[in-house]
Design an enzyme around this catalytic site. Structure first.
Site, PDB file in Angstrom:
ATOM      1  N   ASP A  35       0.685  -1.249   0.021  1.00  0.00           N
ATOM      2  CA  ASP A  35      -0.038  -0.099  -0.148  1.00  0.00           C
ATOM      3  C   ASP A  35       0.866   1.341   0.065  1.00  0.00           C
ATOM      4  O   ASP A  35       1.974   1.156   0.620  1.00  0.00           O
ATOM      5  CB  ASP A  35      -0.895  -0.089   1.046  1.00  0.00           C
ATOM      6  CG  ASP A  35      -1.994   0.823   0.974  1.00  0.00           C
ATOM      7  OD1 ASP A  35      -3.277   0.185   1.022  1.00  0.00           O
ATOM      8  OD2 ASP A  35      -2.326   2.263   0.886  1.00  0.00           O
ATOM      9  N   CYS A 276     -19.634   1.119  -0.883  1.00  0.00           N
ATOM     10  CA  CYS A 276     -19.782   0.787  -2.236  1.00  0.00           C
ATOM     11  C   CYS A 276     -21.408   0.998  -3.028  1.00  0.00           C
ATOM     12  O   CYS A 276     -21.363   1.303  -4.077  1.00  0.00           O
ATOM     13  CB  CYS A 276     -19.419  -0.639  -2.335  1.00  0.00           C
ATOM     14  SG  CYS A 276     -17.655  -0.915  -1.902  1.00  0.00           S
ATOM     15  N   LYS A 279     -21.918   4.348  -4.623  1.00  0.00           N
ATOM     16  CA  LYS A 279     -21.014   4.673  -5.659  1.00  0.00           C
ATOM     17  C   LYS A 279     -21.041   3.773  -6.627  1.00  0.00           C
ATOM     18  O   LYS A 279     -20.856   3.978  -8.105  1.00  0.00           O
ATOM     19  CB  LYS A 279     -19.376   4.596  -5.117  1.00  0.00           C
ATOM     20  CG  LYS A 279     -18.768   3.545  -4.883  1.00  0.00           C
ATOM     21  CD  LYS A 279     -17.336   3.297  -5.299  1.00  0.00           C
ATOM     22  CE  LYS A 279     -16.688   2.104  -4.650  1.00  0.00           C
ATOM     23  NZ  LYS A 279     -16.732   0.840  -5.441  1.00  0.00           N
TER      24      LYS A 279
END
Ligand code: NAD
Ligand code: UGA
Length: 451
Positions: A35, A276, A279
Site C-alpha cells: 500500500d 460501495c 458509488k
C-alpha cells in the site's frame, strides 16, 4: 508453472481480509500486501488488537499467517517484480471533478497501479481486478501495461469481491460463488484456471464460475445494485407504512416468506451505508447514460434517491417529535459504523442524520463500539468541507462517548442508527429515557419511535 508469489495492491477492507484468507489456505504461496499508505502498513504490522480493519475472525488469521507467508509492505517495486499474480484491490471512489463527476468511478488508483505494474515487472504476470470497476476497464488496464518495453506478457482477469463487511471472513470461507472473468483466448482461459486452482483449495469447484471478462465486471455492479434495490424498496414502503398504520417488519416478513422473493435484504433501516452501494449504483447509472440508456439510468438512480429520502425522513421524524413535545434539542446517537461488526463508517447514515441535526441546532452525543472519536469528528468535518453549512463552532455541539453506560444518562432521547448487538442491552441499563429505534432491533413496546 505453479503460482509461488502473490502481490495485492491495496491493504484496505478487501485487500487485507482476502489476502489473509488466501495465505491461510495456501501456506506454500507467499502473499504480500502493499500500500502507499505507510500508516496503514505499519498498523497491519503492529499490535494485533489495533489492525486497521476490524472484522470478526480476522485477527486470528493474521496471528498465524503474518510474517510466515503473509507480509505487509510499502516496497511496491520489489513485490511486483517477484510475483506471478497481482491482485488490484485499490479504492474506486466516485469521481469528484471532471467528466462524470459525482457519478462515474474515479479510476486514478487503478491507472496508477497499472503504471506501477508496467514499470516494475520483469517477467510475465497475471493481473487480477479485485476492485469493483466499470464494465470494460480491463481494456484500459491492458493498454497501460502493454506499453512496457520488455516484451512481458500480461493476462488480465476480473475476479470481483462479494464479501460484506462485518462478515468478511465467513463470506470468504464460504463464498456463494467465486467469479472469474477472462479473455476467451487460450492464454486467458489458462490464466483463469490458475486463479481457479487457488480458490479450489477451499471453495467447491461448482461454485467457481468462469465467464467472459465483461460479464464478470458488470455482474459485480449488477449484484450490488440488486441488493441495494431491495433495501430501497423496503425503505420506501416504510414511509407508506407510517402513513397507513401498517407495520414494516410485518410487511417485510410477509413479502420475504414468498420463496421467489426470499427474506434477505428486506430489513428496514436508516438507509444503506458503506463505501460501495451508492458509488457502484451511481457508476451503473453513469454507464447507462454513457450508452444512451436514459430510462434504464433513471430506474437505477431511483434506488439512490430513495436512500437519500430515507435519511431525510428520519431527520424529519426526530425534528417533528421534538417540536411536538417542545423538547430541548439534545439527542444521543448510538452507532456510527454503517452496519454492525465493522469499524468502517464510510457513507454511514449516522453521518448524514447527525449533520442534518447539527444544522437544525441540535446538540448531539455519539457512541459507537468500534469507530473512534477521531474518525467520527473527521467524518463530520469532511461532509462540512463539501457542504459548508455548519456554524464554525459546531464542534462544541458534538460529544463523543467511550461506553454505552456513559452515554445513556446524558440525555432523554436515544436514537439507534446501527444494529450493534451491544445496544440490545440498553433496555436493562436504565429507563429514564426514550428510545428511537431506527433499526427496529428492540421490542416494540420498549421504544418510542421506530420505522
Ligand atoms: P480501501 O480504501 O479500504 O482500500 C484501498 C487501499 O488501496 C487503500 O489503503 C489505498 O491507500 C490503497 N491504494 C490506492 N492506490 C494505491 C496504489 N497506487 N498503490 C498501493 N496502494 C494503493 O478500499 P476497499 O474497501 O478495500 O475497496 C477496494 C475495492 O474493492 C473497491 O473497488 C471497492 O468497491 C471494492 N469492494 C469493496 C468491498 C468492501 O466491503 N469494502 C467489498 C467488495 C468490493
Ligand atoms: C455490500 C454487499 O452486501 C457485498 O456483497 C459487496 O461485496 C459489498 O457491498 C461491496 O461491494 O462493497 P457491505 O456494504 O459491506 O456489502 O454490507 P451489507 O451487508 O450489504 O450492508 C450494506 C448496507 O445496507 C448497510 O448499511 C446495512 O445496514 C444496509 N442493509 C442491509 C439494510 O439497510 N437492510 C438490509 O436488509 C440489509
Amino acid at each position: 508453472m505453479k503460482v509461488k508469489n502473490i502481490t495485492c495492491i491495496g491493504a484496505g477492507y478487501v485487500g487485507g481480509p482476502t489476502m489473509a484468507v488466501i495465505a491461510l489456505k495456501c501456506p506454500e504461496i507467499n502473499v504480500t500486501v502493499v500500500d502507499i499508505d505507510n500508516d496503514k502498513i505499519n498498523a497491519w504490522n503492529g499490535p494485533i488488537e489495533n489492525l486497521p480493519v476490524y472484522e470478526p475472525g480476522l485477527s486470528d488469521i493474521i496471528k498465524v499467517t503474518r510474517n510466515k507467508n503473509l507480509f505487509f509492505s510499502i516496497d511496491v517495486e520489489q513485490s511486483i517484480n517477484e510475483s506471478d499474480m497481482i491482485f488490484m484491490a485499490v479504492n474506486t471512489p466516485t469521481k469528484e471533478t471532471g467528466e462524470g463527476a459525482g457519478m462515474a468511478s474515479d479510476l486514478k488508483y487503478v491507472i496508477k497501479s497499472s503504471k506501477m505494474i508496467a514499470k516494475y515487472s520483469q517477467s510475465d504476470k497475471i493481473i487480477i481486478e479485485k476492485s469493483t470497476l466499470p464494465v470494460r476497464t480491463a481494456e484500459k488496464i491492458k493498454k497501460i501495461v502493454n506499453k512496457n518495453s520488455r516484451g512481458i506478457k500480461f493476462e488480465i482477469l476480473s475476479n470481483p469481491e462479494f464479501l460484506a463487511e462485518g462478515t468478511a471472513i465467513q463470506d470468504l470461507f464460504k463464498s456463494d460463488r467465486v467469479l472469474i472473468g477472462s479473455d476467451q483466448t487460450e492464454s486467458g482461459i489458462k490464466a483463469a484456471d490458475k486463479l481457479s486452482e487457488i480458490y479450489e483449495r477451499w471453495i467447491p469447484k461448482e461454485k467457481i464460475l468462469k465467464s467472459n471478462i465483461w460479464s464478470s465486471e458488470l455482474s459485480k455492479l449488477a449484484s450490488n445494485a440488486m441488493l441495494a434495490q431491495r433495501i430501497s424498496s423496503i425503505n420506501s414502503l416504510s414511509a407508506l407504512c407510517s402513513k397507513t398504520g401498517a407495520d414494516i417488519d410485518e410487511v417485510s416478513k410477509a413479502i420475504g416468506m414468498d420463496h421467489r422473493i426470499g427474506a434477505h435484504f428486506l430489513k428496514v433501516s436508516p438507509g444503506f451505508g458503506g463505501s460501495c452501494f451508492k458509488k457502484d449504483i451511481l457508476n451503473l447509472v453513469y454507464l447507462c447514460q454513457f450508452y444512451g440508456l436514459d430510462d434504464v439510468a433513471e430506474y437505477w438512480h431511483g434506488v439512490v434517491k430513495i436512500n437519500d429520502h430515507q435519511q431525510k425522513r428520519i431527520t424529519e421524524i426526530i425534528q417533528n417529535y421534538f417540536i411536538k413535545y417542545s423538547l430541548e434539542k439534545k439527542i444521543s446517537i448510538l452507532g456510527w459504523a454503517f452496519k454492525k461488526n465493522t469499524n468502517d463508517s464510510r457513507e454511514s447514515a449516522s453521518i448524514y442524520i447527525t449533520y442534518q441535526l447539527l444544522k437544525l441546532g441540535f446538540k448531539v452525543n455519539i457512541y459507537d463500539p468500534m469507530v473512534s472519536r477521531k474518525k467520527i469528528l473527521k467524518d463530520i468535518n469532511a461532509i462540512d468541507q463539501k457542504r459548508g453549512e455548519l456554524h464554525e463552532n459546531y464542534l462544541s455541539n458534538i460529544e463523543v462517548y467511550e461506553t454505552l453506560e456513559s452515554i445513556v444518562s446524558t440525555c432523554k432521547i436515544i436514537t439507534i442508527l446501527t444494529e450493534w448487538d451491544e445496544f440490545l442491552s440498553i433496555e436493562k441499563i436504565s429507563s429514564d429515557y426514550e428510545i428511537f429505534d431506527f433499526r427496529n432491533i428492540l421490542s416494540k413496546n420498549s421504544v418510542k419511535l421506530r420505522l
